[in-house]
Design a protein around this motif. Structure first.
Motif, PDB file in Angstrom:
ATOM      1  N   SER A  57     -29.027  20.712 -50.650  1.00  0.00           N
ATOM      2  CA  SER A  57     -27.759  21.393 -50.955  1.00  0.00           C
ATOM      3  C   SER A  57     -26.621  20.386 -51.085  1.00  0.00           C
ATOM      4  O   SER A  57     -25.731  20.562 -51.921  1.00  0.00           O
ATOM      5  CB  SER A  57     -27.419  22.417 -49.870  1.00  0.00           C
ATOM      6  OG  SER A  57     -28.368  23.446 -49.859  1.00  0.00           O
ATOM      7  N   THR A  58     -26.667  19.348 -50.258  1.00  0.00           N
ATOM      8  CA  THR A  58     -25.617  18.325 -50.342  1.00  0.00           C
ATOM      9  C   THR A  58     -25.623  17.675 -51.721  1.00  0.00           C
ATOM     10  O   THR A  58     -24.572  17.520 -52.355  1.00  0.00           O
ATOM     11  CB  THR A  58     -25.817  17.260 -49.237  1.00  0.00           C
ATOM     12  OG1 THR A  58     -25.855  17.927 -47.973  1.00  0.00           O
ATOM     13  CG2 THR A  58     -24.712  16.226 -49.254  1.00  0.00           C
ATOM     14  N   LEU A  59     -26.818  17.352 -52.216  1.00  0.00           N
ATOM     15  CA  LEU A  59     -26.918  16.755 -53.547  1.00  0.00           C
ATOM     16  C   LEU A  59     -26.418  17.744 -54.620  1.00  0.00           C
ATOM     17  O   LEU A  59     -25.644  17.371 -55.507  1.00  0.00           O
ATOM     18  CB  LEU A  59     -28.376  16.344 -53.831  1.00  0.00           C
ATOM     19  CG  LEU A  59     -28.640  15.787 -55.225  1.00  0.00           C
ATOM     20  CD1 LEU A  59     -27.815  14.524 -55.478  1.00  0.00           C
ATOM     21  CD2 LEU A  59     -30.123  15.484 -55.411  1.00  0.00           C
ATOM     22  N   LEU A  60     -26.835  18.995 -54.501  1.00  0.00           N
ATOM     23  CA  LEU A  60     -26.405  20.009 -55.466  1.00  0.00           C
ATOM     24  C   LEU A  60     -24.885  20.189 -55.417  1.00  0.00           C
ATOM     25  O   LEU A  60     -24.229  20.335 -56.450  1.00  0.00           O
ATOM     26  CB  LEU A  60     -27.110  21.339 -55.179  1.00  0.00           C
ATOM     27  CG  LEU A  60     -27.330  22.199 -56.400  1.00  0.00           C
ATOM     28  CD1 LEU A  60     -28.420  21.621 -57.291  1.00  0.00           C
ATOM     29  CD2 LEU A  60     -27.689  23.616 -56.025  1.00  0.00           C
ATOM     30  N   ASN A  61     -24.323  20.177 -54.205  1.00  0.00           N
ATOM     31  CA  ASN A  61     -22.867  20.327 -54.070  1.00  0.00           C
ATOM     32  C   ASN A  61     -22.116  19.144 -54.663  1.00  0.00           C
ATOM     33  O   ASN A  61     -21.003  19.304 -55.164  1.00  0.00           O
ATOM     34  CB  ASN A  61     -22.481  20.512 -52.598  1.00  0.00           C
ATOM     35  CG  ASN A  61     -22.921  21.864 -52.065  1.00  0.00           C
ATOM     36  OD1 ASN A  61     -23.227  22.767 -52.840  1.00  0.00           O
ATOM     37  ND2 ASN A  61     -22.970  22.003 -50.752  1.00  0.00           N
ATOM     38  N   ILE A  62     -22.740  17.981 -54.626  1.00  0.00           N
ATOM     39  CA  ILE A  62     -22.116  16.809 -55.257  1.00  0.00           C
ATOM     40  C   ILE A  62     -22.142  16.980 -56.783  1.00  0.00           C
ATOM     41  O   ILE A  62     -21.145  16.731 -57.467  1.00  0.00           O
ATOM     42  CB  ILE A  62     -22.813  15.505 -54.793  1.00  0.00           C
ATOM     43  CG1 ILE A  62     -22.421  15.216 -53.336  1.00  0.00           C
ATOM     44  CG2 ILE A  62     -22.445  14.328 -55.700  1.00  0.00           C
ATOM     45  CD1 ILE A  62     -23.166  14.067 -52.686  1.00  0.00           C
ATOM     46  N   LEU A  63     -23.270  17.486 -57.303  1.00  0.00           N
ATOM     47  CA  LEU A  63     -23.348  17.745 -58.756  1.00  0.00           C
ATOM     48  C   LEU A  63     -22.399  18.862 -59.169  1.00  0.00           C
ATOM     49  O   LEU A  63     -21.925  18.910 -60.303  1.00  0.00           O
ATOM     50  CB  LEU A  63     -24.785  18.121 -59.152  1.00  0.00           C
ATOM     51  CG  LEU A  63     -25.828  17.012 -59.077  1.00  0.00           C
ATOM     52  CD1 LEU A  63     -27.230  17.573 -59.313  1.00  0.00           C
ATOM     53  CD2 LEU A  63     -25.533  15.913 -60.090  1.00  0.00           C
ATOM     54  N   SER A  68     -17.948  15.452 -52.413  1.00  0.00           N
ATOM     55  CA  SER A  68     -17.984  14.172 -53.124  1.00  0.00           C
ATOM     56  C   SER A  68     -18.895  13.199 -52.383  1.00  0.00           C
ATOM     57  O   SER A  68     -19.057  13.280 -51.163  1.00  0.00           O
ATOM     58  CB  SER A  68     -16.582  13.603 -53.270  1.00  0.00           C
ATOM     59  OG  SER A  68     -16.040  13.427 -51.991  1.00  0.00           O
ATOM     60  N   ALA A  69     -19.501  12.297 -53.159  1.00  0.00           N
ATOM     61  CA  ALA A  69     -20.333  11.252 -52.557  1.00  0.00           C
ATOM     62  C   ALA A  69     -19.427  10.268 -51.821  1.00  0.00           C
ATOM     63  O   ALA A  69     -18.221  10.214 -52.069  1.00  0.00           O
ATOM     64  CB  ALA A  69     -21.111  10.538 -53.654  1.00  0.00           C
ATOM     65  N   ASP A  70     -20.010   9.488 -50.904  1.00  0.00           N
ATOM     66  CA  ASP A  70     -19.244   8.411 -50.249  1.00  0.00           C
ATOM     67  C   ASP A  70     -19.167   7.189 -51.156  1.00  0.00           C
ATOM     68  O   ASP A  70     -18.205   6.431 -51.109  1.00  0.00           O
ATOM     69  CB  ASP A  70     -19.922   8.001 -48.932  1.00  0.00           C
ATOM     70  CG  ASP A  70     -19.915   9.128 -47.917  1.00  0.00           C
ATOM     71  OD1 ASP A  70     -19.042  10.009 -48.031  1.00  0.00           O
ATOM     72  OD2 ASP A  70     -20.787   9.122 -47.026  1.00  0.00           O
ATOM     73  N   SER A  71     -20.232   6.986 -51.932  1.00  0.00           N
ATOM     74  CA  SER A  71     -20.259   5.850 -52.854  1.00  0.00           C
ATOM     75  C   SER A  71     -21.306   6.135 -53.921  1.00  0.00           C
ATOM     76  O   SER A  71     -22.134   7.032 -53.771  1.00  0.00           O
ATOM     77  CB  SER A  71     -20.618   4.564 -52.102  1.00  0.00           C
ATOM     78  OG  SER A  71     -21.885   4.708 -51.484  1.00  0.00           O
ATOM     79  N   LEU A  81     -17.987  11.859 -61.859  1.00  0.00           N
ATOM     80  CA  LEU A  81     -17.420  12.692 -60.786  1.00  0.00           C
ATOM     81  C   LEU A  81     -16.913  11.866 -59.614  1.00  0.00           C
ATOM     82  O   LEU A  81     -15.933  12.237 -58.970  1.00  0.00           O
ATOM     83  CB  LEU A  81     -18.451  13.709 -60.282  1.00  0.00           C
ATOM     84  CG  LEU A  81     -19.031  14.662 -61.331  1.00  0.00           C
ATOM     85  CD1 LEU A  81     -19.959  15.672 -60.673  1.00  0.00           C
ATOM     86  CD2 LEU A  81     -17.931  15.391 -62.098  1.00  0.00           C
ATOM     87  N   PHE A  82     -17.602  10.744 -59.337  1.00  0.00           N
ATOM     88  CA  PHE A  82     -17.164   9.956 -58.186  1.00  0.00           C
ATOM     89  C   PHE A  82     -15.828   9.297 -58.518  1.00  0.00           C
ATOM     90  O   PHE A  82     -15.705   8.552 -59.484  1.00  0.00           O
ATOM     91  CB  PHE A  82     -18.210   8.900 -57.801  1.00  0.00           C
ATOM     92  CG  PHE A  82     -17.811   8.112 -56.586  1.00  0.00           C
ATOM     93  CD1 PHE A  82     -17.869   8.698 -55.332  1.00  0.00           C
ATOM     94  CD2 PHE A  82     -17.337   6.816 -56.696  1.00  0.00           C
ATOM     95  CE1 PHE A  82     -17.471   8.000 -54.196  1.00  0.00           C
ATOM     96  CE2 PHE A  82     -16.941   6.105 -55.568  1.00  0.00           C
ATOM     97  CZ  PHE A  82     -17.014   6.699 -54.323  1.00  0.00           C
ATOM     98  N   GLY A  83     -14.825   9.614 -57.738  1.00  0.00           N
ATOM     99  CA  GLY A  83     -13.506   9.016 -57.959  1.00  0.00           C
ATOM    100  C   GLY A  83     -12.644   9.807 -58.932  1.00  0.00           C
ATOM    101  O   GLY A  83     -11.493   9.439 -59.174  1.00  0.00           O
TER     102      GLY A  83
END
Ligand code: ADP
Ligand code: MG
Length: 234
Positions: A57-63, A68-71, A81-83
């Motif tokens: 779910s964490t990966l899906l929520n990042i997509l 957001s991812a940490d890095s 999406l990152f940044g």
């Protein structure tokens, strides 16, 4: 050439590179995604399986740009999406993706049409056009006979079809679904999976779904497994 490191594939529409995510509770760190990298070409049905708590779910929520991812790099249909700032993320959420949840997340007092038209109202579409697009999406998922029904008047499978119509109504490029059949009987699950396959192979939309069901987890064009915060391609 064979010794050369694999370069990013230009045909990929999802490009995840060296993504890390750790949750913190007080002084305790819980690393969840551990240097994840993978790429997905367009128009694929992707399944993701893995033990509970493995970070699906964490990966899906990042997509979904919910978290957001940490890095790392998270590139989806050209959106980095990152940044990215909130304005870019809002455009991404409204135009590029559609989200389907395990527990439907429908408004209980709104009809199927109103539930599906709602995201269009929120992005400024005129009511008449929104209703006509909502109808079209509901026809597409086979709910022509349920347009005026509210969620409590529908079965679980029908509710999930309404939420797929809602995810489709703005013609997204990618549907993200977290255990969409997790609350459904096997017959309804089959109908839902058939719809996702149609989305990919008839409408050309990419689908990325998390599942606990072994059979569904084998049924994608690409079947990923998550273990210890890493992705393994089957
Ligand atoms: P899955 O979907 O594979 O079951 P999740 O991505 O939901 O796994 O969760 C992975 C791990 O991260 C779990 O151990 C969960 O408790 C933890 N976690 C998820 N969200 C948070 C959060 N917001 N704060 C702290 N820990 C979290
Ligand atoms: Mg989960």
């Amino acid at each position: 050439m064979s010794s050369k490191k694999k370069e990013s594939n230009t045909n990929s529409v999802i490009k995840i590179k060296n993504v890390n995510k750790t949750f913190y509770q007080g002084e305790f760190a819980f690393p969840v995604l551990n240097d994840i990298s993978f790429e997905i070409a367009e128009k694929k049905l992707v399944t993701l399986m893995g033990p509970s708590g493995s970070g699906k779910s964490t990966l899906l929520n990042i997509l979904s740009a919910i978290e957001s991812a940490d890095s790392g790099e998270v590139n989806v249909f050209g959106h980095q999406l990152f940044g990215a700032d909130e304005k870019e993320l809002t455009i991404y959420r409204r135009k590029t993706i559609g989200i389907v949840f395990q527990f439907f997340h429908l408004f209980p007092y709104l009809s199927a049409i109103e539930n599906v038209a709602l995201p269009l109202y929120l992005s400024g579409t005129a009511k008449k056009i929104a209703v006509s697009k909502a109808k079209e999406a509901l026809f597409h998922v086979g709910l022509k006979h349920r347009l005026e029904f509210t969620p409590k008047e529908m079965s679980g499978g029908e509710k999930q079809r309404v939420s797929i119509a809602r995810a489709l109504v703005h013609k997204p490029k990618l549907i993200l679904a977290d255990e969409p059949t997790g609350n459904l009987d096997s017959k309804s699950s089959e109908i839902i999976m058939k719809l996702f396959h149609q989305c990919v192979h008839e409408l050309g939309i990419s689908v990325f779904l998390v599942t606990h069901n072994e059979q569904i987890g084998e049924s994608g064009d690409i079947n990923l497994r998550m273990l210890d915060g890493k992705i393994q391609k089957k």
